[in-house]
Design a protein around this motif. Sequence first.
Motif, PDB file in Angstrom:
ATOM      1  N   ILE A 119      -8.733  23.098  -1.874  1.00  0.00           N
ATOM      2  CA  ILE A 119      -9.124  24.306  -2.880  1.00  0.00           C
ATOM      3  C   ILE A 119      -8.251  25.073  -4.227  1.00  0.00           C
ATOM      4  CG2 ILE A 119      -7.528  26.414  -1.915  1.00  0.00           C
ATOM      5  CD1 ILE A 119      -6.928  25.190   0.352  1.00  0.00           C
ATOM      6  N   TRP A 120      -7.252  24.093  -4.577  1.00  0.00           N
ATOM      7  CA  TRP A 120      -7.058  24.238  -6.276  1.00  0.00           C
ATOM      8  C   TRP A 120      -8.723  24.051  -7.011  1.00  0.00           C
ATOM      9  CZ3 TRP A 120      -7.548  21.879  -9.901  1.00  0.00           C
ATOM     10  CH2 TRP A 120      -6.334  21.873 -11.490  1.00  0.00           C
ATOM     11  N   ALA A 121      -9.349  23.236  -7.072  1.00  0.00           N
ATOM     12  CA  ALA A 121     -10.282  22.753  -7.916  1.00  0.00           C
ATOM     13  C   ALA A 121     -11.330  23.672  -7.520  1.00  0.00           C
ATOM     14  CB  ALA A 121     -10.661  21.670  -6.786  1.00  0.00           C
ATOM     15  N   VAL A 122     -11.507  24.305  -6.633  1.00  0.00           N
ATOM     16  CA  VAL A 122     -13.086  25.185  -5.734  1.00  0.00           C
ATOM     17  C   VAL A 122     -11.948  26.506  -6.467  1.00  0.00           C
ATOM     18  CG1 VAL A 122     -13.669  26.635  -4.415  1.00  0.00           C
ATOM     19  CG2 VAL A 122     -13.395  24.100  -3.833  1.00  0.00           C
ATOM     20  N   LEU A 123     -11.630  26.987  -6.501  1.00  0.00           N
ATOM     21  CA  LEU A 123     -10.560  27.517  -7.386  1.00  0.00           C
ATOM     22  C   LEU A 123     -10.791  27.665  -8.736  1.00  0.00           C
ATOM     23  CD1 LEU A 123      -8.221  28.871  -4.390  1.00  0.00           C
ATOM     24  CD2 LEU A 123     -10.639  29.939  -4.755  1.00  0.00           C
ATOM     25  N   GLY A 181      -2.393  33.213  -6.044  1.00  0.00           N
ATOM     26  CA  GLY A 181      -2.423  33.826  -7.492  1.00  0.00           C
ATOM     27  C   GLY A 181      -3.457  33.635  -8.718  1.00  0.00           C
ATOM     28  N   ASP A 182      -2.777  33.493  -9.875  1.00  0.00           N
ATOM     29  CA  ASP A 182      -4.259  32.951 -10.132  1.00  0.00           C
ATOM     30  C   ASP A 182      -4.199  31.131 -10.535  1.00  0.00           C
ATOM     31  OD1 ASP A 182      -5.652  32.025 -13.020  1.00  0.00           O
ATOM     32  OD2 ASP A 182      -4.137  32.723 -14.625  1.00  0.00           O
ATOM     33  N   PRO A 183      -5.191  30.898  -9.940  1.00  0.00           N
ATOM     34  CA  PRO A 183      -5.392  29.154  -9.768  1.00  0.00           C
ATOM     35  C   PRO A 183      -4.762  28.459 -11.213  1.00  0.00           C
ATOM     36  CG  PRO A 183      -7.341  30.821  -9.732  1.00  0.00           C
ATOM     37  CD  PRO A 183      -6.557  31.164  -9.841  1.00  0.00           C
ATOM     38  N   LYS A 184      -5.341  29.093 -12.950  1.00  0.00           N
ATOM     39  CA  LYS A 184      -5.361  28.718 -13.705  1.00  0.00           C
ATOM     40  C   LYS A 184      -3.169  28.196 -14.308  1.00  0.00           C
ATOM     41  CE  LYS A 184      -8.854  27.804 -14.494  1.00  0.00           C
ATOM     42  NZ  LYS A 184      -9.324  29.112 -15.685  1.00  0.00           N
ATOM     43  N   ALA A 185      -2.636  29.018 -13.374  1.00  0.00           N
ATOM     44  CA  ALA A 185      -0.688  28.684 -13.251  1.00  0.00           C
ATOM     45  C   ALA A 185      -0.968  27.640 -13.091  1.00  0.00           C
ATOM     46  CB  ALA A 185      -0.633  30.244 -12.771  1.00  0.00           C
ATOM     47  N   LYS A 208     -14.951  36.311  -3.208  1.00  0.00           N
ATOM     48  CA  LYS A 208     -16.182  35.513  -3.186  1.00  0.00           C
ATOM     49  C   LYS A 208     -15.547  34.135  -3.150  1.00  0.00           C
ATOM     50  CE  LYS A 208     -18.893  33.487  -6.971  1.00  0.00           C
ATOM     51  NZ  LYS A 208     -19.002  33.561  -8.296  1.00  0.00           N
ATOM     52  N   SER A 209     -13.616  33.957  -3.634  1.00  0.00           N
ATOM     53  CA  SER A 209     -13.213  33.225  -4.016  1.00  0.00           C
ATOM     54  C   SER A 209     -12.146  32.516  -2.187  1.00  0.00           C
ATOM     55  CB  SER A 209     -12.333  33.322  -4.465  1.00  0.00           C
ATOM     56  OG  SER A 209     -12.327  33.602  -5.867  1.00  0.00           O
ATOM     57  N   VAL A 210     -12.176  33.566  -1.416  1.00  0.00           N
ATOM     58  CA  VAL A 210     -12.053  33.379  -0.103  1.00  0.00           C
ATOM     59  C   VAL A 210     -13.340  32.618   0.375  1.00  0.00           C
ATOM     60  CG1 VAL A 210     -11.522  34.291   1.801  1.00  0.00           C
ATOM     61  CG2 VAL A 210     -10.697  34.847   0.091  1.00  0.00           C
TER      62      VAL A 210
END
Length: 266
Positions: free
Chosen positions: A246-250, A159-163, A135-137
């Motif tokens: 990209i970061w905001a969406v993920l 990896g984990d966008p929250k990082a 889904k992320s892609v």
Amino acid sequence: MPAEFVKAFNIRNKNDAADAQAIWRAVQQPSKGVAVKTEAQQAMLALHRMRQQLIKFRTMQINNLRGLLTEYGEVMGKSRAALDKAIPEVFGRVSERLPVVVIDTLREQWNGLAKLDEQVASIERRMREWKKEDKSVRNISEIPGVGLLTATASVAMMGDPKAFRSGREFAACIGIVPKQTGSGGKVNLHGISKRGDSYLRTLLIHGARSVIENAKEPGPWVEEMLRRRPKNVVIVALANKMARTIWAVLAHDRPYQKRFASVKPA
């Protein structure tokens, strides 16, 4: 931790014991952790690396063919299309004056390009299959300038966008923010730092270039920038904006919205 950061803690001679001591000193310093990637993300990165290597081999083989035939006075264009168009006639001319063993070897090298094309196409087909399942892609593929390669590489590399605390931190991770020098409270901004993942940075810049050169409506932000700054500067700025998007969406796990405008909480 990158070895270049550990080197600052290495005192005097360099050997295994001194390196181990330098690593021990370095890991005591406060630093940012790296997000652990899943096996699927690591597998996707492996596909990207193998595809990149195949394209490198293909380019080397094309240049080798052109160079060898140039020695016999047969000059062709640099592109792959120019090579495919001209090489049958070239073989017809040089076969009259060169040994058969050389002609046969050159033909084998040329036919090997088709095999490399098939391998690259197979890897891209597997990437498209992963895109259908992830889904992320699919979400970040809706961003203008983000294609199959950029989308899959971004998700696998992040990896984990929250990082990452913000989109700017992710853009800094791939070296697409200004390099800073300064002292005495004065900070000077230069060109982009070019640190981090050069492969993903290249994909983002090529994607931004395609938006500016091919999109019918690149957007008011891009049009305003083009009126004030050189084209290549705008391309890099758009690539930076794409990385933040990209970061905001993920990070927020939401689909891309073309006219979305973020508002700071009161």
